[in-house]
Design a protein around this motif. Sequence first.
Motif, PDB file in Angstrom:
ATOM      1  N   THR A 279       9.798  -1.204  -1.073  1.00  7.78           N
ATOM      2  CA  THR A 279       8.715  -1.219  -0.090  1.00  7.78           C
ATOM      3  C   THR A 279       9.253  -1.653   1.271  1.00  7.78           C
ATOM      4  O   THR A 279      10.054  -2.587   1.355  1.00  7.78           O
ATOM      5  CB  THR A 279       7.616  -2.213  -0.526  1.00  7.78           C
ATOM      6  OG1 THR A 279       7.191  -1.868  -1.848  1.00  7.78           O
ATOM      7  CG2 THR A 279       6.437  -2.185   0.416  1.00  7.78           C
TER       8      THR A 279
ATOM      9  N   TRP B 170       1.908  -5.823  -2.022  1.00 12.80           N
ATOM     10  CA  TRP B 170       0.510  -5.911  -1.607  1.00 12.80           C
ATOM     11  C   TRP B 170      -0.135  -7.186  -2.134  1.00 12.80           C
ATOM     12  O   TRP B 170      -0.793  -7.917  -1.396  1.00 12.80           O
ATOM     13  CB  TRP B 170      -0.259  -4.675  -2.069  1.00 12.80           C
ATOM     14  CG  TRP B 170      -1.705  -4.713  -1.710  1.00 12.80           C
ATOM     15  CD1 TRP B 170      -2.760  -4.925  -2.556  1.00 12.80           C
ATOM     16  CD2 TRP B 170      -2.269  -4.567  -0.401  1.00 12.80           C
ATOM     17  NE1 TRP B 170      -3.943  -4.906  -1.862  1.00 12.80           N
ATOM     18  CE2 TRP B 170      -3.670  -4.685  -0.540  1.00 12.80           C
ATOM     19  CE3 TRP B 170      -1.739  -4.337   0.856  1.00 12.80           C
ATOM     20  CZ2 TRP B 170      -4.535  -4.593   0.548  1.00 12.80           C
ATOM     21  CZ3 TRP B 170      -2.598  -4.241   1.939  1.00 12.80           C
ATOM     22  CH2 TRP B 170      -3.980  -4.372   1.781  1.00 12.80           C
ATOM     23  N   GLU B 171       0.050  -7.463  -3.407  1.00 16.17           N
ATOM     24  CA  GLU B 171      -0.489  -8.702  -3.980  1.00 16.17           C
ATOM     25  C   GLU B 171       0.047  -9.929  -3.244  1.00 16.17           C
ATOM     26  O   GLU B 171      -0.686 -10.880  -2.983  1.00 16.17           O
ATOM     27  CB  GLU B 171      -0.113  -8.820  -5.465  1.00 16.17           C
ATOM     28  CG  GLU B 171      -0.827  -7.863  -6.369  1.00 16.17           C
ATOM     29  CD  GLU B 171      -0.338  -7.956  -7.810  1.00 16.17           C
ATOM     30  OE1 GLU B 171       0.679  -8.644  -8.085  1.00 16.17           O
ATOM     31  OE2 GLU B 171      -0.979  -7.329  -8.669  1.00 16.17           O
TER      32      GLU B 171
ATOM     33  N   ALA C 280      -6.575  -0.921   1.436  1.00 16.75           N
ATOM     34  CA  ALA C 280      -5.892  -1.224   0.176  1.00 16.75           C
ATOM     35  C   ALA C 280      -4.518  -0.577   0.060  1.00 16.75           C
ATOM     36  O   ALA C 280      -4.360   0.615   0.326  1.00 16.75           O
ATOM     37  CB  ALA C 280      -6.761  -0.801  -1.003  1.00 16.75           C
ATOM     38  N   GLN C 281      -3.579  -1.399  -0.318  1.00 17.69           N
ATOM     39  CA  GLN C 281      -2.191  -1.015  -0.576  1.00 17.69           C
ATOM     40  C   GLN C 281      -1.413  -0.597   0.674  1.00 17.69           C
ATOM     41  O   GLN C 281      -0.234  -0.294   0.571  1.00 17.69           O
ATOM     42  CB  GLN C 281      -2.101   0.115  -1.612  1.00 17.69           C
ATOM     43  CG  GLN C 281      -2.715  -0.217  -2.944  1.00 17.69           C
ATOM     44  CD  GLN C 281      -1.968  -1.300  -3.695  1.00 17.69           C
ATOM     45  OE1 GLN C 281      -0.756  -1.295  -3.767  1.00 17.69           O
ATOM     46  NE2 GLN C 281      -2.704  -2.247  -4.257  1.00 17.69           N
ATOM     47  N   ARG C 282      -2.049  -0.578   1.846  1.00 13.44           N
ATOM     48  CA  ARG C 282      -1.364  -0.085   3.035  1.00 13.44           C
ATOM     49  C   ARG C 282      -1.319  -1.075   4.191  1.00 13.44           C
ATOM     50  O   ARG C 282      -0.292  -1.228   4.830  1.00 13.44           O
ATOM     51  CB  ARG C 282      -2.008   1.217   3.509  1.00 13.44           C
ATOM     52  CG  ARG C 282      -1.136   2.002   4.465  1.00 13.44           C
ATOM     53  CD  ARG C 282      -1.832   3.163   5.098  1.00 13.44           C
ATOM     54  NE  ARG C 282      -2.584   2.874   6.303  1.00 13.44           N
ATOM     55  CZ  ARG C 282      -2.078   2.442   7.459  1.00 13.44           C
ATOM     56  NH1 ARG C 282      -0.814   2.188   7.565  1.00 13.44           N
ATOM     57  NH2 ARG C 282      -2.843   2.236   8.508  1.00 13.44           N
TER      58      ARG C 282
ATOM     59  N   GLU D   7       5.829   2.813   0.976  1.00 12.06           N
ATOM     60  CA  GLU D   7       6.741   3.006  -0.141  1.00 12.06           C
ATOM     61  C   GLU D   7       8.002   3.690   0.372  1.00 12.06           C
ATOM     62  O   GLU D   7       7.929   4.644   1.156  1.00 12.06           O
ATOM     63  CB  GLU D   7       6.072   3.865  -1.211  1.00 12.06           C
ATOM     64  CG  GLU D   7       6.878   3.987  -2.472  1.00 12.06           C
ATOM     65  CD  GLU D   7       6.141   4.751  -3.559  1.00 12.06           C
ATOM     66  OE1 GLU D   7       6.810   5.126  -4.531  1.00 12.06           O
ATOM     67  OE2 GLU D   7       4.931   4.979  -3.426  1.00 12.06           O
TER      68      GLU D   7
ATOM     69  N   PRO E 215       8.034  -2.954  -6.082  1.00 14.16           N
ATOM     70  CA  PRO E 215       6.986  -1.933  -5.916  1.00 14.16           C
ATOM     71  C   PRO E 215       5.961  -2.341  -4.854  1.00 14.16           C
ATOM     72  O   PRO E 215       5.677  -3.525  -4.656  1.00 14.16           O
ATOM     73  CB  PRO E 215       6.325  -1.864  -7.293  1.00 14.16           C
ATOM     74  CG  PRO E 215       7.226  -2.571  -8.231  1.00 14.16           C
ATOM     75  CD  PRO E 215       8.046  -3.523  -7.432  1.00 14.16           C
ATOM     76  N   GLN E 216       5.387  -1.352  -4.207  1.00 12.77           N
ATOM     77  CA  GLN E 216       4.394  -1.584  -3.161  1.00 12.77           C
ATOM     78  C   GLN E 216       3.215  -2.411  -3.678  1.00 12.77           C
ATOM     79  O   GLN E 216       2.716  -3.291  -2.975  1.00 12.77           O
ATOM     80  CB  GLN E 216       3.919  -0.249  -2.592  1.00 12.77           C
ATOM     81  CG  GLN E 216       3.033  -0.399  -1.375  1.00 12.77           C
ATOM     82  CD  GLN E 216       2.786   0.936  -0.696  1.00 12.77           C
ATOM     83  OE1 GLN E 216       3.522   1.896  -0.877  1.00 12.77           O
ATOM     84  NE2 GLN E 216       1.734   0.996   0.096  1.00 12.77           N
ATOM     85  N   ALA E 217       2.779  -2.175  -4.893  1.00 12.92           N
ATOM     86  CA  ALA E 217       1.642  -2.930  -5.445  1.00 12.92           C
ATOM     87  C   ALA E 217       1.961  -4.418  -5.538  1.00 12.92           C
ATOM     88  O   ALA E 217       1.096  -5.268  -5.287  1.00 12.92           O
ATOM     89  CB  ALA E 217       1.254  -2.384  -6.814  1.00 12.92           C
ATOM     90  N   LYS E 218       3.180  -4.742  -5.879  1.00 12.70           N
ATOM     91  CA  LYS E 218       3.591  -6.141  -5.986  1.00 12.70           C
ATOM     92  C   LYS E 218       3.657  -6.801  -4.600  1.00 12.70           C
ATOM     93  O   LYS E 218       3.245  -7.943  -4.428  1.00 12.70           O
ATOM     94  CB  LYS E 218       4.955  -6.211  -6.684  1.00 12.70           C
ATOM     95  CG  LYS E 218       5.388  -7.597  -7.051  1.00 12.70           C
ATOM     96  CD  LYS E 218       6.652  -7.515  -7.900  1.00 12.70           C
ATOM     97  CE  LYS E 218       7.045  -8.868  -8.390  1.00 12.70           C
ATOM     98  NZ  LYS E 218       8.230  -8.813  -9.244  1.00 12.70           N
TER      99      LYS E 218
END
Length: 157
Positions: free
Chosen positions: A116, A30-31, A76-78, A111, A25-28
């Motif tokens: 991702t 991103w971290e 954020a996130q991008r 995404e 996932p994109q959030a993962k």
Amino acid sequence: MTVNPSSVVDDSAFSVRRTIRIAAPQAKVWEAVTEPEHISRWFGQAAFEGSYAGARGTLTWPDRAPIPVRIEAIEAQRMVSYRWGNDDASGVVSGELDDAHSTVFTFTLAEVADGTELTVVETGFETTSDPAANLADHRDGWNGELDKLVTLLESDS
């Protein structure tokens, strides 16, 4: 593990680019590219004073002195963009970030259906002591480091 194309050097733009896909996932992702504890799992040991534009930090590898880093921009996130120390005309990386002799690498995330898409573009090699050698070195570096990132994130999924 997802197999991705290698980094590409654009000699005329003094840049290195690599676009990969990660089945996570994109959030993962991103971290993994913004949080020091996650960066330290696949890149270099990272330490930052915060996660905002202007925040300073260091990246350290076992075989070299700490490299100064600054977050240049963050959305954020991008997207996150880092400036890091590179050698000057004498071939030395100092402990202070020298804007005139540094490169900037930017991670852009999108995404996609299976996870991702992550693109890294590093620019500014014309200010280094040996642009051709540094472009080749960083091309190889991004190949290895981003392959480690894919392996890490896909094995954690």
